[in-house]
Design an enzyme around this catalytic site. Structure first.
Site, PDB file in Angstrom:
ATOM      1  CG  HIS A 104      -7.572  -2.969   2.232  1.00  0.00           C
ATOM      2  ND1 HIS A 104      -7.701  -4.100   1.480  1.00  0.00           N
ATOM      3  CD2 HIS A 104      -6.230  -2.824   2.414  1.00  0.00           C
ATOM      4  CE1 HIS A 104      -6.511  -4.610   1.200  1.00  0.00           C
ATOM      5  NE2 HIS A 104      -5.590  -3.835   1.766  1.00  0.00           N
ATOM      6  NE  ARG A 134      -4.307  -8.519  -0.317  1.00  0.00           N
ATOM      7  CZ  ARG A 134      -3.640  -7.409  -0.012  1.00  0.00           C
ATOM      8  NH1 ARG A 134      -3.776  -6.832   1.161  1.00  0.00           N
ATOM      9  NH2 ARG A 134      -2.814  -6.863  -0.894  1.00  0.00           N
ATOM     10  CD  GLU A 189     -10.689  -5.823   1.075  1.00  0.00           C
ATOM     11  OE1 GLU A 189     -10.561  -6.261   2.228  1.00  0.00           O
ATOM     12  OE2 GLU A 189      -9.880  -5.030   0.557  1.00  0.00           O
TER      13      GLU A 189
HETATM   14  C1  DGY Z   1      -0.954  -3.902   0.321  1.00  0.00           C
HETATM   15  O1  DGY Z   1      -0.038  -3.166  -0.032  1.00  0.00           O
HETATM   16  O2  DGY Z   1      -0.976  -5.107   0.041  1.00  0.00           O
HETATM   17  C2  DGY Z   1      -2.041  -3.272   1.093  1.00  0.00           C
HETATM   18  O3  DGY Z   1      -2.948  -4.207   1.559  1.00  0.00           O
HETATM   19  C3  DGY Z   1      -2.725  -2.210   0.249  1.00  0.00           C
HETATM   20  O4  DGY Z   1      -3.425  -2.840  -0.775  1.00  0.00           O
END
Ligand code: DGY
Length: 331
Positions: free
Chosen positions: A288, A241, A270
């Site tokens: 992402h 993240r 982001e």
């Molecule tokens: C998640 O599933 O957490 C991925 O980062 C997609 O948002």
């Protein structure tokens, strides 16, 4: 008048999942994928019993107070740092996420980003496309090896373990990991990984890969001090993240050659990207997409939809994020 529960799908999703939801619910969908402000989101959610959300849709205490009818938010993501979970639990709102269905796909991408970064794939492609490749030379785009190298994984949940297996079994890597809690011996053996403390990992890994969930405690897990402990030849990969890495400190470390390279799929704030990261050559940047195969994204959306159906028609959910289950708001 319809007696079906009312659902908001807060971002565009696959039409087949919308069709499925429409068999059970009265559905409003943001199929034009508009960027709603928090106030607009509240307006659309105020008369809804449930929501299908993605990681970019923030469910805050203020929103919950403004949407008293809301009883469940089903996230189409394994991460759920967009949910204020204590506020949801206090308000009796169930939260669910979408784990497992994306594990192997995301691990594939973590490995792809590692390989692209260590072997300088995008940097050399830009060079070629710019017409700069006129002759071969012995040290052109020399990167670092993956096979036989030491892979340090921070965050050893399902995705971390799937990456460890790829490294140990597929590439003969020495895999070390750091996690809040140590895995049991059988799981460590199955993924060929050895537990170490964070400093040992930073100092000995050739490649450091981050798959830790975001929380206040994991904010800036990698900042200037941690980057200084890494090898100058090391690679850093973040598929976890934004906010796990201090992106400004990373840009400085990359520019000054304090580490060799980085691969980032997630960013602080982001979809904005720290401007300094856009100008350093030794970083691979992706928007992402770690879970982005059609099959996996469809499975994530379907799991979110199944959680909504199970909640309203079976009184249960498959993948809760607030346990013990909150006392439901009255229907
Ligand atoms: C998640 O599933 O957490 C991925 O980062 C997609 O948002």
């Amino acid at each position: 008048m319809s007696t079906k529960p009312r659902i908001l799908v807060a971002r565009a999703i696959f039409p087949e999942v919308l069709d499925f939801l429409s068999q059970h619910f009265e559905v409003e969908s943001n199929q034009d994928d508009l960027d709603w402000s928090p106030e607009e989101l509240v307006r659309h959610l105020q008369d809804k019993d449930g929501a299908l959300t993605t990681g970019s849709v923030s469910i805050s205490a203020a929103l919950l107070a403004a949407c008293p009818q809301l009883r469940i938010c089903a996230n189409m993501a394994v991460g759920f740092n967009n949910f204020d979970v204590p506020a949801m639990t206090a308000a009796g709102v169930q939260g669910t996420n979408a784990p497992d269905v994306l594990t192997e796909t995301t691990a594939d991408f973590g490995f792809a980003l590692l390989m692209a970064t260590a072997r300088r794939v995008t940097e050399s492609e830009h060079y070629l496309r710019a017409g700069k490749w006129t002759r071969w030379s012995y040290d052109m785009f020399c990167g670092s090896d993956i096979h036989g190298a030491t892979l340090g994984i921070i965050g050893m949940g399902r995705i971390g373990q799937a990456i460890a297996r790829r490294g140990a079994l597929g590439f003969g890597m020495q895999v070390i990991y750091h996690n809040r809690s140590r895995l049991d011996a059988a799981t460590e053996a199955a993924c060929g990984a050895r537990y170490v403390d964070k400093d040992t990992l930073l100092q000995s890994a050739d490649h450091v890969l981050l798959v830790v969930p975001y929380s206040a405690a994991s904010h800036h897990t990698i900042g200037a001090a941690e980057l200084a402990r890494m090898k100058p030849t090391a690679t850093l990969i973040n598929i976890a993240r934004g906010g796990i890495v201090d992106d400004a400190a990373l840009a400085v470390a990359l520019r000054e050659g304090r580490i060799a390279a980085a691969g980032l799929d997630v960013f602080e704030g982001e979809p904005k990207v720290h401007p300094d990261l856009l100008t350093v050559p030794n970083v691979v940047l992706t928007p992402h997409i770690a879970s982005a195969t059609r099959r996996t994204r469809l499975a994530m959306a379907q799991l979110a939809a199944d959680n909504l159906v199970d909640y309203f028609f079976r009184g249960t959910v498959r993948t809760p994020v607030n346990t013990p289950l909150p006392v439901a708001r009255s229907a």
